[in-house]
Each structure stands twice: as C-alpha cells, then as structure tokens.
Design an enzyme around this catalytic site. Sequence first.
Site, PDB file in Angstrom:
ATOM      1  N   HIS A   1       0.828  -1.205   0.000  1.00 20.53           N
ATOM      2  CA  HIS A   1       0.000   0.000   0.000  1.00 20.53           C
ATOM      3  C   HIS A   1       0.866   1.262   0.000  1.00 20.53           C
ATOM      4  O   HIS A   1       0.660   2.173  -0.815  1.00 20.53           O
ATOM      5  CB  HIS A   1      -0.895  -0.024   1.239  1.00 20.53           C
ATOM      6  CG  HIS A   1      -1.798   1.159   1.378  1.00 20.53           C
ATOM      7  ND1 HIS A   1      -3.128   1.134   1.028  1.00 20.53           N
ATOM      8  CD2 HIS A   1      -1.572   2.423   1.847  1.00 20.53           C
ATOM      9  CE1 HIS A   1      -3.677   2.320   1.253  1.00 20.53           C
ATOM     10  NE2 HIS A   1      -2.750   3.115   1.759  1.00 20.53           N
ATOM     11  N   GLU A   2       1.832   1.304   0.899  1.00 21.46           N
ATOM     12  CA  GLU A   2       2.688   2.486   0.974  1.00 21.46           C
ATOM     13  C   GLU A   2       3.585   2.601  -0.251  1.00 21.46           C
ATOM     14  O   GLU A   2       3.899   3.713  -0.692  1.00 21.46           O
ATOM     15  CB  GLU A   2       3.514   2.474   2.260  1.00 21.46           C
ATOM     16  CG  GLU A   2       2.686   2.511   3.542  1.00 21.46           C
ATOM     17  CD  GLU A   2       1.714   3.677   3.606  1.00 21.46           C
ATOM     18  OE1 GLU A   2       2.008   4.745   3.020  1.00 21.46           O
ATOM     19  OE2 GLU A   2       0.648   3.527   4.234  1.00 21.46           O
TER      20      GLU A   2
ATOM     21  N   HIS B   1       1.719   4.625  -2.739  1.00 24.39           N
ATOM     22  CA  HIS B   1       1.872   6.064  -2.524  1.00 24.39           C
ATOM     23  C   HIS B   1       3.225   6.549  -3.054  1.00 24.39           C
ATOM     24  O   HIS B   1       3.318   7.585  -3.715  1.00 24.39           O
ATOM     25  CB  HIS B   1       1.776   6.384  -1.028  1.00 24.39           C
ATOM     26  CG  HIS B   1       0.383   6.374  -0.486  1.00 24.39           C
ATOM     27  ND1 HIS B   1      -0.613   7.200  -0.956  1.00 24.39           N
ATOM     28  CD2 HIS B   1      -0.195   5.639   0.509  1.00 24.39           C
ATOM     29  CE1 HIS B   1      -1.730   6.982  -0.284  1.00 24.39           C
ATOM     30  NE2 HIS B   1      -1.509   6.041   0.615  1.00 24.39           N
TER      31      HIS B   1
ATOM     32  N   GLU C   1      -4.479   8.185  -2.863  1.00 25.20           N
ATOM     33  CA  GLU C   1      -4.953   6.903  -2.344  1.00 25.20           C
ATOM     34  C   GLU C   1      -5.291   5.934  -3.463  1.00 25.20           C
ATOM     35  O   GLU C   1      -5.189   4.715  -3.289  1.00 25.20           O
ATOM     36  CB  GLU C   1      -6.170   7.127  -1.444  1.00 25.20           C
ATOM     37  CG  GLU C   1      -6.596   5.921  -0.632  1.00 25.20           C
ATOM     38  CD  GLU C   1      -5.595   5.504   0.431  1.00 25.20           C
ATOM     39  OE1 GLU C   1      -5.711   4.375   0.948  1.00 25.20           O
ATOM     40  OE2 GLU C   1      -4.678   6.312   0.746  1.00 25.20           O
TER      41      GLU C   1
END
Length: 509
Positions: free
Chosen positions: A276-277, A280, A306
């Site tokens: 997920h990160e 980003h 996001e």
Amino acid sequence: MAVPDTGLAATVTDDAPAAYRDLMDRYARIANLESGAGVLYWDQQVTMPSGGAPARGKQLAALSATTHEKLTSDATADALAAAADADLGDERAANVRDIRRRHERNRSLPEELVEELTEQQSASQQVWQDAKADDDFAAFAPTLETLRDLHVERAEAIDPDRPAYEVLYEDGEPYLPLERVAEIFEELKAGLVPLIEDIADSGVDLPSPFVDAGPYDDATQRGLSDAVLDLLGYPDDRGRLDVSAHPFTAGNQFDARITTRFKPDDPMDAFTATVHEFGHASYELGLPDARFGEPLGASLSSGVHESQSRFWENHVARTEPFWEGFVEEANDHLGTDATAREAYAAVNQIYPDNLIRVEADELTYHLHIVLRCEIDRAFVEDDVGVSEIPGLWNEKMDDYLGVVPDTDAEGCLQDIHWSSRFAAFQGYTIGSVLAAQLDHAMREDVDDVDAKIRAGDLDPLWAWMTENVHRHGRRYPTDELVEEATGEPLTAEYFLDYVEAKFGDLYDL
C-alpha cells in the site's frame, strides 16, 4: 524496475516570460521549505527520540510560519498579478492557477495562528502515541479539542461564509466537491452492505495458512516486505523502508520513504501495508523530476494519492495472478506451504468483526471510513463534545459492523489523523473507487494485465500510471484528470462491479 521516465521538460525555461520566472523562483523557495518540513515529520515518526517532541514542534512551527509568510506576501501577490498578464501556455497557466489558489486560501490567516497550529500538531503526535499506548482517551481529549478549535478558527479565517468542515475538506481534496463524495458514499453503502451480509450468511470459511503457521518475528516479516518491494521495483537510491506506529509515506520524486508495522500473528498485515505504501511512493516517484518545486511536480489530492496505493494493494497484490507468481517466495520467507489459491483467499478474507481500520478487509474498510467521516464532521461542527467521542464511536461500530471495541486504543484512539487534520478520511474511499476505474481503463490499453502480474512484469503497469496520472502533477483539477486518464467522470460503477465479481467468486455467492 527503473523509476518511469516522465518524458517532460521543465516549464521554467529561458523562453518563459520574466513575470512567470519570477513567480516560480519565489514558489520554489516555498516548496523547498515544505519539503524540508516533510523530512522533519518523517524523522519524528521514525527515528526521533520521544523526548525531542518539544524542540521538533518549534522547528516545524518556524518553517510553517516562514512558508506562510512567503506564500501570502505582497511580493507573491504582485508576482501572481504580473504572471496573470503574461502569455502562458496551458501547463504554465496550471502552475499559476494552483499557486494563486494557495495564496488566496491562506492570505487571510494570521501568522500566529499558523505557527500555533503547527506547533500543536507536532506536540500532539507524542500525546496521541502515549494515550494510545496507555489506552487513555482522557489524556488525549484536551489536545484533540484544542486542535479542533484551532482548525475551525483557521477555516473561518479562510472563508467565514462557508461551513468550517467544507473548508477543511478542501485541504486534501480541493477539486472534488464534497456533495459528489456524499453521493458516491451513498452508492457504496447501497452496494456494500448487502454484499457484506451475503458473505456473512454464506458460511464459507476461507483458509488462513499464514496466520495458522505463526508467530513470526520482525526480521522474517521484514524479509518478506523487502522481497515484494524488490518485485515492485522500489528503488534503493530514492526510497527506504522503516517501521512506525502508523504506516505512512513521505517525500517527493527524489526521496519517497515508506513505513510499515509488524504483527507477530499475521504477516499479511505488514505485507499489504508495505505494498500500500509503495503505491503512494510510486506516485511521488512518477512525478516529473524537472518540475520539482512546482505545482506540476507535486501530487494532486488525497483521493488521487490513495488511488495509487489501493491500485497496487488491491488490484495487484490481492489478485490470484499475483499469488500464482509470488506464493513460493512468500512460503520461503515464512516457512509455510500455501498454494496460490490459499494465499489469494487469505489476503481477501472478509472480517466484519475487525476493529482496526488499517487491518480491515477491502469491503468493510469503507464502513470504517463512513463512521469516521460522520464523527469527524459532528465534532468539527460542535454537535458532539470531545468526551462523547468514545461512546459514539462504539455505538457506530456496533451499528455498522456489529462489533464493539473493548478499549479506546482499539477504538477512537487507533488513528493518528486527528492529531494532525480533520475532514480527511473521505480520500481513502475515493481512492478505492478511482483505483478500480483506473484498473478498468488500464486493461483497455495494456495487453493481458493478469499475465504481466503473474510473471512479475510490472513495469508496464507503473508506466501506464505514470503516463496517465503521475506525470501531470497538478495540471488538471481532479475531475478533469479522471476523464483524461479513463475517458469518463469519476464513478462508483467499476468498484462495485469489481468487488461483486471478486467476492462473489471467493464466497460462492
């Protein structure tokens, strides 16, 4: 995998009008101050000793005040006025438009308020961490109330004629009307609530081969995180992985750092947080190098940001083709013998009774967001007192998810966000909706995406995102960027179709 080449040149060149060059020189100093403050924030969350909080608050407040002074100065106003009369193309005009929006939004703010708010935000980070560790909401409540009051004061200074919550929402989502977000939320609730109920009634129990084989030490989980980052192409010379209380990403196209956290009994929690990160970070790394210090070299909004994390987490790392290619690597690190199908099922289980947002599954996650948005707005609008938050939180958890936390650490203290900002949770759900729409558009353009994911050939996916999203920076408002990338306005249709098909298959619906 190399960081994708944006193929774009700088807009501040010798042939640019003098007024434009002057404005961009001034703005570059502002952007560099903000970038430096970001590094200090990262350090506070990752490496700073807890006793350093008072000094860090002063440092960040000083940077914030200096940035505010430069952004709202008469010299910047004069530079904007001069640039407005210059002969600019679309890209340079977009830079000017975004700088003007920020200048006008902030020029009515007293410097003392900006400095006080920044210092309070910095100090509140440690207060929140201690209160969460001690399960003591009362210790955080006075700080939270002070922050709310300062944010409302700031919103009223920006625009006294509009509700404070709407003004604060535009900090993170300046180009997507709150009314449109509310419409999307209603569409999602109408589709997700019955789907979650059908899953709960299905009687299907998906396997948990990774959970059953635990516990796992941090070094083992770190090895798995490093392995998936290698596969994704996260560059060592422009990024790093660390551990923090709440996973986050900080940085820019030259230095995009990510964090994760480890749970001994569930390595998939850290695994999905890491991916997920990375999503980003992929956005930051895909911004054009030559435009660092310009709006066109910065990310657009919280929802668009996001969408990148949700794309890589859900539309890549939670797919069956991904696990057909990666399961042996995971088994080697964890000492397990899961099949690809078992691993795929394990990372897609639905847990309606889960208490923690960042550990929530792909469906119930959005009910966590709805809950937060409702409490957030009621608190900002002074319809709910700070002492009422724990009880209201538990009541809404029971109503939406059928579970009540035993502690405030697992309830209203679990998120770091209220120690820094309000009206910010909408971006998480908007990101999931946009990720599904981008995934659909990508599959129209890129041949056999599933085969590429299975083979670990992820360069074309990152390149598509860079071409259609990252490289534009803030050139387009959100609605225009979505249409530019996908050919149509933002819609919840693709997200609902995607989850109904995916979870219908997994749960035999």
